[in-house]
Design a protein around this motif. Structure first.
Motif, PDB file in Angstrom:
ATOM      1  N   LEU A   3      -0.877   5.858   6.624  1.00 49.79           N
ATOM      2  CA  LEU A   3      -0.544   4.428   6.576  1.00 49.79           C
ATOM      3  C   LEU A   3       0.396   4.004   7.700  1.00 49.79           C
ATOM      4  CD1 LEU A   3      -0.140   3.580   2.786  1.00 49.79           C
ATOM      5  CD2 LEU A   3      -1.908   2.826   4.359  1.00 49.79           C
ATOM      6  N   GLN A   4       1.462   4.795   7.920  1.00 47.56           N
ATOM      7  CA  GLN A   4       2.466   4.353   8.901  1.00 47.56           C
ATOM      8  C   GLN A   4       1.929   4.272  10.332  1.00 47.56           C
ATOM      9  OE1 GLN A   4       5.189   2.863   8.083  1.00 47.56           O
ATOM     10  NE2 GLN A   4       4.809   3.308   5.944  1.00 47.56           N
ATOM     11  N   ASP A  49       1.414   8.739   3.196  1.00 47.81           N
ATOM     12  CA  ASP A  49       2.064   7.533   3.716  1.00 47.81           C
ATOM     13  C   ASP A  49       2.328   7.664   5.220  1.00 47.81           C
ATOM     14  OD1 ASP A  49       3.426   5.187   4.051  1.00 47.81           O
ATOM     15  OD2 ASP A  49       5.303   5.942   3.228  1.00 47.81           O
ATOM     16  N   HIS A  50       3.032   8.773   5.599  1.00 49.05           N
ATOM     17  CA  HIS A  50       3.495   8.863   6.986  1.00 49.05           C
ATOM     18  C   HIS A  50       2.443   9.340   7.968  1.00 49.05           C
ATOM     19  CE1 HIS A  50       7.751   7.828   6.700  1.00 49.05           C
ATOM     20  NE2 HIS A  50       7.593   8.171   5.435  1.00 49.05           N
ATOM     21  N   ARG A  97       0.072   1.144  10.545  1.00 49.02           N
ATOM     22  CA  ARG A  97       0.974   0.009  10.541  1.00 49.02           C
ATOM     23  C   ARG A  97       1.594  -0.202  11.919  1.00 49.02           C
ATOM     24  NH1 ARG A  97       5.559  -0.849   6.133  1.00 49.02           N
ATOM     25  NH2 ARG A  97       5.972  -2.985   6.608  1.00 49.02           N
ATOM     26  N   TRP A 114       0.826  -1.214   0.000  1.00 48.10           N
ATOM     27  CA  TRP A 114       0.000   0.000   0.000  1.00 48.10           C
ATOM     28  C   TRP A 114       0.858   1.261   0.000  1.00 48.10           C
ATOM     29  CZ3 TRP A 114      -3.840  -1.860   4.345  1.00 48.10           C
ATOM     30  CH2 TRP A 114      -4.716  -2.813   3.802  1.00 48.10           C
ATOM     31  N   THR A 115       2.015   1.212   0.695  1.00 44.60           N
ATOM     32  CA  THR A 115       2.921   2.365   0.690  1.00 44.60           C
ATOM     33  C   THR A 115       3.384   2.666  -0.728  1.00 44.60           C
ATOM     34  OG1 THR A 115       3.677   1.856   2.918  1.00 44.60           O
ATOM     35  CG2 THR A 115       5.123   3.219   1.584  1.00 44.60           C
ATOM     36  N   THR A 116       3.778   1.631  -1.455  1.00 44.82           N
ATOM     37  CA  THR A 116       4.179   1.815  -2.846  1.00 44.82           C
ATOM     38  C   THR A 116       2.992   2.290  -3.674  1.00 44.82           C
ATOM     39  OG1 THR A 116       5.565  -0.099  -2.500  1.00 44.82           O
ATOM     40  CG2 THR A 116       5.411   0.705  -4.741  1.00 44.82           C
TER      41      THR A 116
END
Lengths: 246, 273
Positions: free
Chosen positions: B252-253, B248-249, B256, B194-196
């Motif tokens: 998502l992160q 992302d940060h 995660r 998902w990050t990509t």
């Protein structure tokens, strides 16, 4: 009889491992399954536990619940030690509070501290992980426990402590234990009965009762017993490493 | 209430750690900025405007009303495309991971689709959907779907069968085994995919907008290119990077980290923070 194997036969990719095997296990007895590597003792245990479906024969089970201790701890890395020990109970639908209490009690029995219960498997030592795996198996109050060389990777002192714990628990709670091992000393310490398997003859070579009470035999007795066994024909294949290279 | 206070303290400690880890990231970025500055001094203003000018241009752009709308437009396209791609790709990949036949059949297809350059998809989408937002979303889906599909497939295929057998021995049904054994393992593959995918989503959305001249940041970039306004091109580039890093940060992160607390438990200090 709690568990009966009737005329079991199995093969992997056409290579026969077990043939025409008949065995029965009564409540409260510890049966050690010994034999050289590749003789099918783990396969036999997996068939008995229902993890592998045998090609031939039938498994008769007359019990409610069983549990397995594998050679590796097989703890879920994302659960704490407490939740791992309670995992079998969670699968059985035991309420959360109740299963935490049981998990804590079983952890105490195998010598895990209250602090360790909140840790993840990655934070525990190898011996602690295997102890948690034993606690997980006993937590479900099983009628039959399958153990696949459970203590082959733990140190001598801990191994003895776990063997004694298992023998005492079997006597106290009346479960039947099927113990796969290649260590004759271990079998001599904790088994009621011995089943010797052969890789060459694909079956049982010898069945015998071990004198004395499991867990109550002293070191001298175990040592002499293993020494006596090692001169017998039945154990020749297990002890003969060079012969298997040919 | 001591219990809630403890959880608040734990949340605060986590936030502190998360922000602290940003320092390490900032150090890397500042090194990059220094190299950028050096290249600027070597090649001059026209080829490569310096970082400070770029940031000033970005600040100027931010005061204009058009930029917010452009970011919103591109963001909506990237996010719609990402969510659809992640949703469909993850579900399909998870199912395929359980079946050897599907795995063997789908893997070459996915490898093939991953090999197609996004620019070809953009051209095709422009022909099929016209120069609207739809073609940007479609391109994002096509570019990001195989990534999450492959991630889910790989995750399920590499699940620990020993743990699965353990759960089966204790009487866990298929759904429980998926939740307890496969999913936590799968998540680490999914978050990587998902990050990509979200980075790709932003890049591809901007590319599609630029080529289709359909507004958004890509549209602004096309305009800047036509005017030969290099600082503005750089400013918009930095903006896209910030958007991709931010999604992302900031989204998502943290998810995660929350899902994978067990993984950090066994890591050495230097990897953790």
């Amino acid at each position: 009889m709690k568990l009966r194997l009737e005329n079991i036969g199995h093969a992997f990719l056409g290579r026969t491992v077990i043939e025409g095997m008949n065995l029965a296990f009564a409540a409260g007895e510890i049966v050690a399954l010994v034999g050289p590597s590749g003789c099918g003792k783990t396969t036999l245990m997996q068939i008995a536990a229902g993890l592998v479906v045998p090609l031939r024969g039938r498994v008769h089970r007359a019990y409610r619940r069983h549990a397995i201790v594998f050679q590796e701890p097989r703890l879920l890395p994302w659960l704490t030690a407490r939740d791992n020990i309670a995992y079998g109970l969670a699968c059985a639908g035991t309420p959360r509070r109740h299963r935490r209490e049981i998990a804590a009690a079983r952890a105490r029995e195998v010598g895990l501290e209250a602090d360790d219960l909140g840790k993840f498997p990655a934070e525990l030592s190898g011996g602690m992980r295997q102890r948690a795996a034993v606690a997980r198996a006993l937590a479900v109050a099983p009628d039959v426990v399958f153990l696949d060389e459970p203590f082959s990777a733990v140190d001598v002192g801990l191994r003895r402590m776990m063997q004694d714990h298992l023998a005492q628990a079997a006597a106290r709670e009346g479960f039947c234990a099927l113990f796969v091992t290649h260590d004759l000393g271990e079998a001599a310490r904790i088994a009621d009965r011995l089943v010797v398997l052969s890789a060459r003859r694909r079956g049982i070579v010898d069945l015998r009762a071990v004198p004395g009470r499991p867990g109550a035999r002293d070191e001298r007795f175990v040592f002499d017993l293993v020494a006596a066994w090692s001169r017998e024909e039945a154990f020749a294949e297990l002890l003969d490493g060079a012969g298997r290279l040919q | 209430m001591p219990a809630s206070m403890r959880s608040e303290a734990r949340a605060a400690a986590w936030l502190g750690r998360y922000l602290w880890s940003a320092w390490a990231g900032a150090t890397g970025l500042l090194c990059l900025a220094a190299a950028w500055q050096a290249a600027h001094e070597l090649y001059g203003d026209f080829v490569l405007p310096d970082p400070l000018t770029t940031l000033m241009t970005l600040a100027d752009l931010a005061t204009e009303p058009g930029l917010g709308a452009a970011v919103k437009e591109t963001g909506l396209r990237a996010l719609t495309g990402f969510l659809l791609a992640a949703g469909i790709g993850t579900a399909a990949g998870t199912i395929a991971g359980y079946s050897f036949a599907a795995l063997r059949l789908m893997k070459p297809v996915v490898t093939f689709i991953l090999g197609v350059p996004p620019i070809s998809w953009i051209v095709l989408a422009l022909i099929w959907f016209g120069a609207s937002g739809g073609s940007a979303v479609a391109t994002v889906i096509v570019a990001a779907l195989p990534i999450s599909f492959a991630g889910a497939l790989e995750g399920v295929a590499t699940r620990d069968r020993g743990l699965d057998a353990m759960a089966r021995a204790f009487g866990a049904g298929p759904l429980r085994r998926f939740r307890d054994v496969t999913l936590p393992h799968l998540l680490s593959y999914l978050f990587a995919a998902w990050t990509t995918a979200i980075g790709t989503a932003w890049k591809v959305a901007v590319m599609a907008e630029l080529l289709g001249n359909s507004g958004g940041i890509g549209g602004a970039l096309a305009k800047a290119r036509a005017l030969f306004d290099i600082p503005q091109v750089m400013a918009l580039t930095v903006l896209v990077v910030l958007c991709a890093l931010g999604s992302d940060h900031l989204v998502l992160q943290p998810l995660r980290e929350a899902a994978e607390r067990w993984r950090t438990a066994g890591q050495p200090w230097g990897v953790k923070r």
